[in-house]
Design an enzyme around this catalytic site. Structure first.
Site, short mmCIF file in Angstrom:
data_model
loop_
_atom_site.label_atom_id
_atom_site.label_comp_id
_atom_site.label_asym_id
_atom_site.label_seq_id
_atom_site.Cartn_x
_atom_site.Cartn_y
_atom_site.Cartn_z
N LYS C 47 11.34 -5.41 -0.73
CA LYS C 47 10.12 -5.16 -1.48
C LYS C 47 9.41 -6.50 -1.69
CE LYS C 47 7.17 -3.17 -4.32
NZ LYS C 47 6.19 -2.24 -3.77
N CYS C 132 -1.73 -6.15 1.17
CA CYS C 132 -1.51 -5.08 0.21
C CYS C 132 -2.84 -4.58 -0.32
CB CYS C 132 -0.64 -5.54 -0.95
SG CYS C 132 -0.40 -4.21 -2.14
N GLY C 219 2.74 7.18 6.37
CA GLY C 219 3.32 8.42 6.86
C GLY C 219 2.74 8.87 8.19
C1 LIG Z 1 5.67 3.32 -1.81
C2 LIG Z 1 5.35 2.23 -0.86
C3 LIG Z 1 5.44 0.90 -1.28
C4 LIG Z 1 5.14 -0.14 -0.41
N1 LIG Z 1 5.26 -1.43 -0.84
C5 LIG Z 1 5.02 -2.46 0.03
C6 LIG Z 1 5.21 -3.81 -0.36
O1 LIG Z 1 5.61 -4.11 -1.48
N2 LIG Z 1 4.94 -4.79 0.54
C7 LIG Z 1 4.51 -4.51 1.81
O2 LIG Z 1 4.30 -5.42 2.59
N3 LIG Z 1 4.34 -3.23 2.22
C8 LIG Z 1 4.58 -2.19 1.36
N4 LIG Z 1 4.41 -0.89 1.78
C9 LIG Z 1 3.94 -0.62 3.15
C10 LIG Z 1 5.09 -0.28 4.10
O3 LIG Z 1 5.96 -1.37 4.24
C11 LIG Z 1 4.55 0.17 5.47
O4 LIG Z 1 3.78 -0.89 6.02
C12 LIG Z 1 3.68 1.39 5.40
O5 LIG Z 1 4.22 2.32 4.48
C13 LIG Z 1 3.49 2.09 6.74
O6 LIG Z 1 4.70 2.56 7.27
P1 LIG Z 1 5.20 4.09 7.12
O7 LIG Z 1 4.09 4.97 7.59
O8 LIG Z 1 6.44 4.17 7.95
O9 LIG Z 1 5.48 4.31 5.67
C14 LIG Z 1 4.72 0.16 0.91
C15 LIG Z 1 4.64 1.49 1.32
C16 LIG Z 1 4.93 2.53 0.48
C17 LIG Z 1 4.82 3.92 0.96
#
Ligand SMILES: Cc1cc2nc3c(=O)[nH]c(=O)nc-3n(C[C@H](O)[C@H](O)[C@H](O)COP(=O)(O)O)c2cc1C
Ligand SMILES: Cc1cc2nc3c(=O)[nH]c(=O)nc-3n(C[C@H](O)[C@H](O)[C@H](O)COP(=O)(O)OP(=O)(O)OC[C@H]3O[C@@H](n4cnc5c(N)ncnc54)[C@H](O)[C@@H]3O)c2cc1C
Ligand SMILES: Cc1cc2nc3c(=O)[nH]c(=O)nc-3n(C[C@H](O)[C@H](O)[C@H](O)COP(=O)(O)OP(=O)(O)OC[C@H]3O[C@@H](n4cnc5c(N)ncnc54)[C@H](O)[C@@H]3O)c2cc1C
Ligand SMILES: Cc1cc2nc3c(=O)[nH]c(=O)nc-3n(C[C@H](O)[C@H](O)[C@H](O)COP(=O)(O)O)c2cc1C
Ligand code: FES
Ligand code: FES
Lengths: 305, 252, 305, 252
Positions: C47, C132, C219
């Protein structure tokens, strides 16, 4: 429906209700007319028309994705001449606003198209597509360039008194900058959003599923993005907005108006439910009645933040 | 073209992988022609998003029949329907086979699931036409003869009938028919249709092809289903200009 | 699995397989360890950690959307001190590469964080979050600014020899420009994509469903966009790419590698299937076997266009 | 915490809108405690994307029971499950009620579907505890007394029991109990919990609240389910630090 006023005025374009059928998702109206009553729809935005006919991209042009679809039709259209002689006469018969969407690869070509079409009584407004992701020239080259969008707006406005709507690309960092430029350049409204650039590959052949390699993502998947873009424009500019993206039913439409849309377009849903427009209209009326809204335009930008 | 909320009546297995479903859909049934198709919403929600196109396999009174294999999520959901479920169907769509005309024998050529549209065609052919069916598949259990007449079969592995493709079989057998009196009706995978198209054009056979394509709308508004015209100048739409084309109309 | 080499090297970061758990979607590993064997995973991206602890945004922080979800967690984290004393010791126990994701609101703060952490043996690489969408300072302010991204890369590289990965924002017109700048500034790899900006409103209260108003969309809904961004980077730059966005299963992972990813991260899927990483690893191995691929790295960018 | 592929055993209607489902899930059943919940995948595909959290209503041998209303798409799909279907469940999740301690009477306070966790709690309370239940609902048919004991009811419209909120009812009735010997266990809509929290804190009652929140993961990795700590300094996670909190732990 008792006395609820569904009519809206979007930068001078008067519509009997805020429901428009999006460009490229109803052709020129004839096929969908078999499933729905076009007389009840606020307006129809025609498939992007260009100066010369365009054959469009080779197959495969579409592919389904999670809660969405990619398309790379490539602006296939009959060209402006046939549009005037064959398509307008059909569309004229309906009591619905006709909005002519125009695609081009140079500023001059946009202007030329509008010049040719401006005296067609049937056309109530122009929507200028500066945001098609699926063609080599024009399209996103313009849509991602603030100056180009300003120039196109200005030049097109200089040849017509009809409302000019600029259809914006979501594939930018700050869409509100584009909306501001449109406003400054004399544009009457913006429509947002066009599709997001996406792709999909076959893992066995390792080839793109769409021949054009990338396509435009539409449908429910993009609704959160569309809402955020419309909200961003609304909070940073006072140009009227036509909201587009992922609207499947009246609830989505209400949400789109709340974040800032004066009217909205439905696209992908027409493929799945060709009568969606009418269903949305009655849903909107019921919602207004329940929430004691007398004029639907009160909804526009009525978010509580 | 109608958007009809139809009633799922029954599902039967024709063989290990193929299902026949019957749907109460009186309005579509009343106007359907052989070779047309329907675009079916396989779920009550937005997943999957798009409808799924299926040939009209047969019409029996108020019922339409469809024949399909489980391919992906859409057909899996279709296969899980229960009797009495509502099925949202757009149809009948597309052009349909041209049946009228001066021929003695209808020659049906089908590969795999391509047999689907022919039970209805056979039912609707004028009584004076002779019918002969050539059906191919990769192996014996993939040869679908449901509702066909006077069947000759071909399999890639020789497990049933002729050992080879259905078009090779056709070429041999056609010598027994007088050229000017036959019309070919075909449906199947693209390589089969391509081979058949070449053969028909070279030999001047009257031949209709039923094409497939990825589709969104199924009735001409999305332009998602192009097939190049024979002259290469324009695209035709499989859903609206087809799915039935004359062999000399399109470039495959 | 017979002899298929699943290991990859991403800009100097060696992984036993290309599966990484994405930042913000596995906390610091302890909870998900109850459902899956972290020793089998290629690596864990922590995180986002910041110099000082962050409380994060008030509720509601998440909402489901069609095939996706919006989140605005607001980089809630324990801060770098607690991260070192409490989190690293736990993560050290696992035989998996630890990648430390860093968020900050100034260039100096990024550098300071890396400086503090650079001698932690357990950390195998840094992922710099310049993208972010859910915080006021830093985040997208940087992510959408080419110069800022270049400067951050350079400064961070100047204090550590470990691989530096810059996590790019998809909310830009040309993501490949950012990848090029990272490369020029000495960055070892980019990861793409972070979430897309989106929103969702309650049509009865007219309030945003997420307190922060907008959130980040993740997602399956964003998979086509993520693939297109990775492909764009791959075709325009030779920097190694870690692909992220909408991966739910091994097929999605293969697709991501084909368009250009050397490794990939899974995020949202962990919430639904906390064992997804392991299932993906065995799916990948089977795919390689079937397609006669000896080293999984052969898949990277193996598209046939 | 286990990810168990469970077997849907039965569904029954408790009243017009509420369903009770029973699921064969031996591992989760074996470790579940009252007040914990499960995060359930309601479909076999990615729609809807997220799991849905439900309180463990009861455990009977190898079976877990859940009590729910049809709310949106997820609960609608859950309601359409057939006996024998597989259900992918994560559980047991969260903290559970603190049962041990020095009290005579367990006072249950439930609003609407908030009755769900109490059949299991009642089963697990030490035999020497007295139990009294206060249950509220908007009207008679929304008062859920399933599996409860010694029930007093309250309705907003007076159609059943006390005419008013369940917390108002509780305030009146509590005078009949000796203050130091009771512990309140509550679950229900936020306004009810808020009123109860205020009342308990002001009157120094020992009170546990079961909270709800939007959730993605349900086990602490997404940080999507915060509730502010009483001192306002940090956020606690409903899924992991809760869903059961002492009344003085959180800011509602
Ligand atoms: C609940 C949540 C919290 C996230 N927190 C961070 C974070 O703290 N730092 C970061 O670089 N990306 C964060 N992300 C982004 C994810 O690392 C990722 O780039 C993004 O969800 C796309 O991938 P996915 O479609 O497989 O979820 C977060 C995503 C979600 C869903
Ligand atoms: C005019 C027409 C008639 C058809 N008739 C029949 C029939 O009678 N029986 C039968 O079994 N199949 C028929 N098909 C093919 C059928 O539409 C596909 O098998 C079906 O869409 C697969 O859906 P799925 O969700 O199970 O597969 P998936 O692979 O999960 O579908 C993903 C996407 O690809 C599309 N797609 C997949 N396969 C095909 C295909 N072969 N052709 C077009 N699109 C495809 C789907 O529509 C969907 O959009 C017909 C197709 C067309 C165009
Ligand atoms: C710890 C916990 C225990 C619960 N126990 C029960 C129970 O025993 N019985 C019961 O009927 N309900 C219970 N709920 C609420 C239940 O999770 C929602 O009713 C359900 O998620 C609605 O899903 P849906 O798809 O039908 O509704 P939709 O409104 O379509 O769901 C959309 C989204 O909102 C979320 N959501 C909707 N309502 C709620 C809610 N009240 N709380 C949290 N998220 C929500 C969904 O999870 C989903 O992500 C509980 C919630 C939590 C957090
Ligand atoms: C098949 C297809 C063709 C399209 N063609 C055009 C077009 O010619 N011109 C244009 O401005 N937009 C075109 N669009 C974009 C739509 O008008 C609309 O902006 C987009 O689909 C998002 O809305 P939706 O999610 O409701 O579909 C097309 C979209 C689709 C799906
Ligand atoms: S499928 Fe839409 S035009 Fe053919
Ligand atoms: S629901 Fe994910 S942390 Fe609580």
């Amino acid at each position: 429906m008792n006395g609820i006023d569904l009519s809206v005025n979007v930068g001078g374009l008067k519509l009997k209700n805020p429901v428009l059928l999006a460009s490229g998702t109803v052709g020129y109206g004839n096929e969908i007319a078999e499933f729905t009553d076009l007389n009840k729809i606020g307006g129809i935005v025609t498939k992007s028309v260009s100066l010369k006919p365009r054959k469009g991209n080779p197959p495969q042009r579409i592919v389904e994705t999670p809660s969405g679809m990619l398309n790379a039709i490539g602006l296939a259209n009959v060209g402006i001449e046939k549009f005037i002689t064959e398509k307008i006469p059909f569309l004229k018969k309906y009591d619905t606003a006709l909005i002519c969407n125009i695609a081009a690869s140079t500023v001059e070509e946009y202007v030329e198209c509008v010049r040719i079409l401006k005296d067609e009584d049937a056309i109530k407004a122009f929507e200028i597509n500066v945001s098609c992701p699926n063609v080599k020239e024009g399209g996103l080259e313009f849509g991602n360039d603030l100056k180009a969008v300003g120039r196109i707006t200005e030049k097109v406005k200089s040849v017509t008194d009809k409302p000019v709507i600029i259809k914006l690309s979501p594939n930018v960092s700050k869409i509100s900058e584009f909306a501001k430029v449109v406003k400054q350049s004399g544009g009457d409204a913006v429509s947002a959003i066009n599709t997001l650039v996406g792709t999909s590959f076959d893992i066995n052949t390792r080839r793109p599923k769409i021949k054009n390699i990338t396509g435009g993502l539409s449908g429910p998947a993009i609704k959160p993005v569309a809402l955020a873009k419309v909200l961003e424009i609304k909070r940073n500019s006072d140009i009227p907005i036509i909201g587009i993206g992922g609207i499947m039913n009246w609830k989505d439409a209400v949400e789109m108006m709340i974040v800032g849309a004066s009217a909205f377009q439905i696209g992908t849903v027409n493929f799945i439910n060709p009568n969606a427009g009418l269903e949305i209209i009655s849903g909107l009326a019921e919602y207004c009645e329940k929430h004691n809204i007398k004029k639907i335009s009160e909804l526009t930008g009525s978010y509580q933040i | 073209m109608i958007n009809e909320f139809s009633v799922f009546r029954s599902i039967d297995k024709i063989n290990d992988s193929t299902h026949l479903i019957k749907v109460y859909s009186p309005s579509i049934a009343a106007s359907a022609k052989p070779g047309q198709f329907c675009n079916i919403k396989v779920s009550d929600n937005n997943f999957p998003l798009l409808r799924r196109p299926f040939s009209i396999c047969d019409v029996n009174g108020d019922e339409i029949h469809f024949l399909f294999d489980i391919h992906g999520e859409g057909t899996r959901l279709l296969c899980n329907k229960k009797n009495g479920d509502t099925l949202d169907i757009l149809g009948p769509l597309g052009s349909g086979f041209k049946i009228e005309g001066d021929y003695d024998t209808a020659v049906i050529v089908a590969g795999g699931l391509g047999s689907a549209p022919f039970p209805f065609l056979i039912k609707k052919l004028p009584a004076n036409k002779k019918i002969v069916s050539f059906v191919g598949g990769r192996s014996k259990d993939l040869v679908l003869t449901y509702g066909l007449k006077n069947v000759f079969t071909a399999t890639d592995d020789g497990s049933d009938g002729f050992n080879g493709t259905v078009v090779e079989l056709l070429k041999m057998e056609l010598e027994n028919f007088s050229k000017n009196k036959i019309r070919i009706f075909s449906c199947g995978p693209n390589p089969m249709l391509k081979a058949l198209q070449l053969f028909s054009i070279q030999n001047n056979y009257d031949c209709q092809l039923s094409l497939e394509s990825a589709m969104a709308c199924g009735f001409g508004i999305c332009q998602g289903c192009p097939v190049e015209s024979a002259d290469g100048e324009s695209y035709l739409l499989v859903c609206k200009d087809g799915p039935i084309f004359n062999a000399d109309q399109v470039k495959l």
